[in-house]
Design a protein around this motif. Sequence first.
Motif, PDB file in Angstrom:
ATOM      1  N   UNK A  41      62.002  11.303  -4.648  1.00  0.00           N
ATOM      2  CA  UNK A  41      61.595  10.495  -5.803  1.00  0.00           C
ATOM      3  C   UNK A  41      60.444  11.155  -6.552  1.00  0.00           C
ATOM      4  N   UNK A  42      60.387  10.866  -7.849  1.00  0.00           N
ATOM      5  CA  UNK A  42      59.377  11.457  -8.714  1.00  0.00           C
ATOM      6  C   UNK A  42      58.090  10.621  -8.650  1.00  0.00           C
ATOM      7  N   UNK A  43      56.985  11.308  -8.378  1.00  0.00           N
ATOM      8  CA  UNK A  43      55.680  10.662  -8.229  1.00  0.00           C
ATOM      9  C   UNK A  43      54.736  11.244  -9.272  1.00  0.00           C
ATOM     10  N   UNK A  44      54.128  10.390 -10.073  1.00  0.00           N
ATOM     11  CA  UNK A  44      53.240  10.874 -11.118  1.00  0.00           C
ATOM     12  C   UNK A  44      51.875  11.224 -10.532  1.00  0.00           C
ATOM     13  N   UNK A  45      51.462  12.452 -10.763  1.00  0.00           N
ATOM     14  CA  UNK A  45      50.196  12.947 -10.195  1.00  0.00           C
ATOM     15  C   UNK A  45      49.166  13.081 -11.298  1.00  0.00           C
ATOM     16  N   UNK A  46      48.564  11.942 -11.678  1.00  0.00           N
ATOM     17  CA  UNK A  46      47.499  11.960 -12.685  1.00  0.00           C
ATOM     18  C   UNK A  46      46.135  11.793 -12.027  1.00  0.00           C
ATOM     19  N   UNK A  47      46.060  11.078 -10.902  1.00  0.00           N
ATOM     20  CA  UNK A  47      44.785  10.957 -10.198  1.00  0.00           C
ATOM     21  C   UNK A  47      44.414  12.320  -9.631  1.00  0.00           C
ATOM     22  N   UNK A  48      43.182  12.742  -9.816  1.00  0.00           N
ATOM     23  CA  UNK A  48      42.823  14.133  -9.503  1.00  0.00           C
ATOM     24  C   UNK A  48      42.973  14.489  -8.027  1.00  0.00           C
ATOM     25  N   UNK A  63      48.134  11.012  -2.572  1.00  0.00           N
ATOM     26  CA  UNK A  63      49.043  11.516  -3.592  1.00  0.00           C
ATOM     27  C   UNK A  63      49.644  12.856  -3.160  1.00  0.00           C
ATOM     28  N   UNK A  64      48.816  13.887  -3.102  1.00  0.00           N
ATOM     29  CA  UNK A  64      49.328  15.227  -2.814  1.00  0.00           C
ATOM     30  C   UNK A  64      49.966  15.320  -1.432  1.00  0.00           C
ATOM     31  N   UNK A  65      49.191  15.067  -0.381  1.00  0.00           N
ATOM     32  CA  UNK A  65      49.703  15.298   0.971  1.00  0.00           C
ATOM     33  C   UNK A  65      50.776  14.296   1.380  1.00  0.00           C
ATOM     34  N   UNK A  66      50.593  13.032   1.038  1.00  0.00           N
ATOM     35  CA  UNK A  66      51.592  12.026   1.408  1.00  0.00           C
ATOM     36  C   UNK A  66      52.919  12.281   0.705  1.00  0.00           C
ATOM     37  N   UNK A  67      52.875  12.610  -0.583  1.00  0.00           N
ATOM     38  CA  UNK A  67      54.109  12.876  -1.314  1.00  0.00           C
ATOM     39  C   UNK A  67      54.823  14.110  -0.768  1.00  0.00           C
ATOM     40  N   UNK A  68      54.052  15.144  -0.423  1.00  0.00           N
ATOM     41  CA  UNK A  68      54.673  16.344   0.140  1.00  0.00           C
ATOM     42  C   UNK A  68      55.270  16.057   1.505  1.00  0.00           C
ATOM     43  N   UNK A  69      54.594  15.263   2.309  1.00  0.00           N
ATOM     44  CA  UNK A  69      55.133  14.899   3.618  1.00  0.00           C
ATOM     45  C   UNK A  69      56.441  14.125   3.474  1.00  0.00           C
ATOM     46  N   UNK A  70      56.526  13.272   2.451  1.00  0.00           N
ATOM     47  CA  UNK A  70      57.723  12.458   2.227  1.00  0.00           C
ATOM     48  C   UNK A  70      58.827  13.242   1.529  1.00  0.00           C
ATOM     49  N   UNK A  71      58.528  14.509   1.142  1.00  0.00           N
ATOM     50  CA  UNK A  71      59.454  15.355   0.391  1.00  0.00           C
ATOM     51  C   UNK A  71      59.773  14.750  -0.973  1.00  0.00           C
ATOM     52  N   UNK A  96      60.630  12.224 -17.235  1.00  0.00           N
ATOM     53  CA  UNK A  96      60.842  12.764 -15.893  1.00  0.00           C
ATOM     54  C   UNK A  96      61.370  11.709 -14.917  1.00  0.00           C
ATOM     55  N   UNK A  97      61.608  10.506 -15.414  1.00  0.00           N
ATOM     56  CA  UNK A  97      62.140   9.419 -14.585  1.00  0.00           C
ATOM     57  C   UNK A  97      61.271   9.176 -13.345  1.00  0.00           C
ATOM     58  N   UNK A  98      59.993   9.050 -13.595  1.00  0.00           N
ATOM     59  CA  UNK A  98      59.036   8.795 -12.521  1.00  0.00           C
ATOM     60  C   UNK A  98      59.253   7.388 -11.969  1.00  0.00           C
ATOM     61  N   UNK A  99      59.243   7.268 -10.642  1.00  0.00           N
ATOM     62  CA  UNK A  99      59.460   5.950 -10.025  1.00  0.00           C
ATOM     63  C   UNK A  99      58.235   5.404  -9.312  1.00  0.00           C
ATOM     64  N   UNK A 100      57.261   6.261  -9.010  1.00  0.00           N
ATOM     65  CA  UNK A 100      56.065   5.806  -8.284  1.00  0.00           C
ATOM     66  C   UNK A 100      54.838   6.421  -8.956  1.00  0.00           C
ATOM     67  N   UNK A 101      53.842   5.571  -9.215  1.00  0.00           N
ATOM     68  CA  UNK A 101      52.611   6.069  -9.849  1.00  0.00           C
ATOM     69  C   UNK A 101      51.403   5.584  -9.073  1.00  0.00           C
ATOM     70  N   UNK A 102      50.524   6.506  -8.741  1.00  0.00           N
ATOM     71  CA  UNK A 102      49.214   6.158  -8.167  1.00  0.00           C
ATOM     72  C   UNK A 102      48.224   6.107  -9.324  1.00  0.00           C
ATOM     73  N   UNK A 103      47.539   4.974  -9.447  1.00  0.00           N
ATOM     74  CA  UNK A 103      46.660   4.773 -10.592  1.00  0.00           C
ATOM     75  C   UNK A 103      45.314   4.223 -10.138  1.00  0.00           C
ATOM     76  N   UNK A 104      44.392   4.095 -11.083  1.00  0.00           N
ATOM     77  CA  UNK A 104      43.107   3.424 -10.879  1.00  0.00           C
ATOM     78  C   UNK A 104      43.025   2.274 -11.877  1.00  0.00           C
ATOM     79  N   UNK A 118      43.448  11.318  -4.464  1.00  0.00           N
ATOM     80  CA  UNK A 118      44.536  12.164  -4.928  1.00  0.00           C
ATOM     81  C   UNK A 118      44.967  13.192  -3.913  1.00  0.00           C
ATOM     82  N   UNK A 119      44.011  13.661  -3.105  1.00  0.00           N
ATOM     83  CA  UNK A 119      44.289  14.701  -2.113  1.00  0.00           C
ATOM     84  C   UNK A 119      45.195  14.191  -0.992  1.00  0.00           C
TER      85      UNK A 119
END
Length: 526
Positions: free
Chosen positions: A214-221, A231-239, A260-268, A227-228
């Motif tokens: 799934x597409x995950x939007x990476x806007x949080x730094x 966002x980054x590590x969890x999404x990579x672990x989940x492929x 990009x048909x993003x389905x999951x967004x991490x936001x503030x 974000x580290x």
Amino acid sequence: MRSTRPEPEIADASVFSALFDDLTDEDRALPALIDGASGAVMTYGELVGRAEAFAGALAAMGIRPGDVVGLHCPNVPAFAIAFHGILRAGATATTVNALYTPHEIEVQLRASGAVAHVTVGPLAPQSLEAAHAVGIGDDRIVVLDGLDGHPSLAELLAAGHAAPDVRIDPATHVAVMPYSSGTTGTPKGVMLSHRNLVANVAQCEPLIQLERGERVLAVLPFFHIYGMTVLLNLALRARGTLVTMPRFDLTEFLRIIQDEQVSFAFIAPPIAVALAKHPLVAEYDLSSLRTALSGAAPLDEQLGHAVADRLGIEMLQGYGMTELSPVSHVYVRGESGSTPLGSVGTVVGGTEDRIVDIESGDTIEPPEHDGLSEAGELWVRGPQVMLGYLDNPEATAETLRDDGFLRTGDMAAYDADGNVHIVDRLKELIKHKGYQVAPAELEALLLTHPAVADVAVIGVRTDDGDEDPMAFVVPVDAGAEDPDALMAWVAERVAPYKKVRRVAYVEAIPKSASGKILRKDLKAAV
């Protein structure tokens, strides 16, 4: 309270191994990162190969396990290569806020003992000035997208150095050292081990439930611990596939979700405000989005429901801090009991929390019926708790108790189902747009101004629930006050989110007998 969620299986491995050792051939072909601006795709196979080559290049440069490498880079795919390359080499990454001034970068590089530095062209002027100031030579300042006189990512990868054979103890080896103000004071190096980060991904994985591909939007730094890890590590672990944004721009944010048909967004929360209220949102097709998780600052329950209702999505909320790698609590769907969106839920698996009366030290229990318990300081114990602050045993002892509990400095209360509600801040830290602002840091800067005799800085609530830094200033010469000039002077010397946004001139700063600033008195005067 001990978590009732399943105990996570925590691999006794480095971050790199825990994320990538079990990649299959099918996984390697999956897109890992997409550059949101250009659409360029990097597969998992390419990411791992390039990170290993980057690690080999660092080793050839003389970087050894335990050395600290600065990383000053916005959210672009190359960040993931450099970050995981640094960790794969056994070095420690100290991630630097992309908004920092040369002075702020220098302070962090010097305090962390960095021996090399990685940046990108748009941030090179600040980075080069800071790295040179601490004695890092040009041959150890990597400019990922290329700059004459400095190694580039392309050159380092083309060199073809094999990744070094590194043997570390994941429980004690420091993987990353972001800087946090903790509960008080100026930023401190937070020592997070490989086990800390691996544990937190394992704790979040069953709760946040990112899906493969799934597409995950990476806007949080990525440089921020939220974000580290989440966002980054969890999404990579989940492929999953991370679609990167170097900075937040609402139009681009909405376009990327749509295109990009993003389905999951991490936001503030500031992004949540825009999603709930801005008319531009209605001009884009956001039907692919299924879930948004808010973190970095408390999310108002009404705001969360407004976003969910407007977009037809599920809103989640998490809680944590840099010292917790960062996640300790997550509000999630589908669990028994009533979990209001205004809460941060219950502790993640393998974790305990306590809410402690700050006067008596007694543990506060959840109420038997509706409503909230008395408020107290939230304490957390688990495998995600930091090793301590670099070269600061006093601050470490103040935050980390002998029994392993970490004092968060946040005031919280339980509801009858054991969900935690963050109700106030015991610590002095200001949260502006989800970023930490340390009053002591701004006070130290303001005291260097020739027109300032004394000063105190507090956070003042705004109409949208955010906090603005406000300075109470004792002038050297009464009658010569110029708040606009003073705010402009500060703005030239700090990252934009640290700017003083209000100034009040006073005759004296209220202080205790021991000289401590009485910030509650100042807040009462606003």
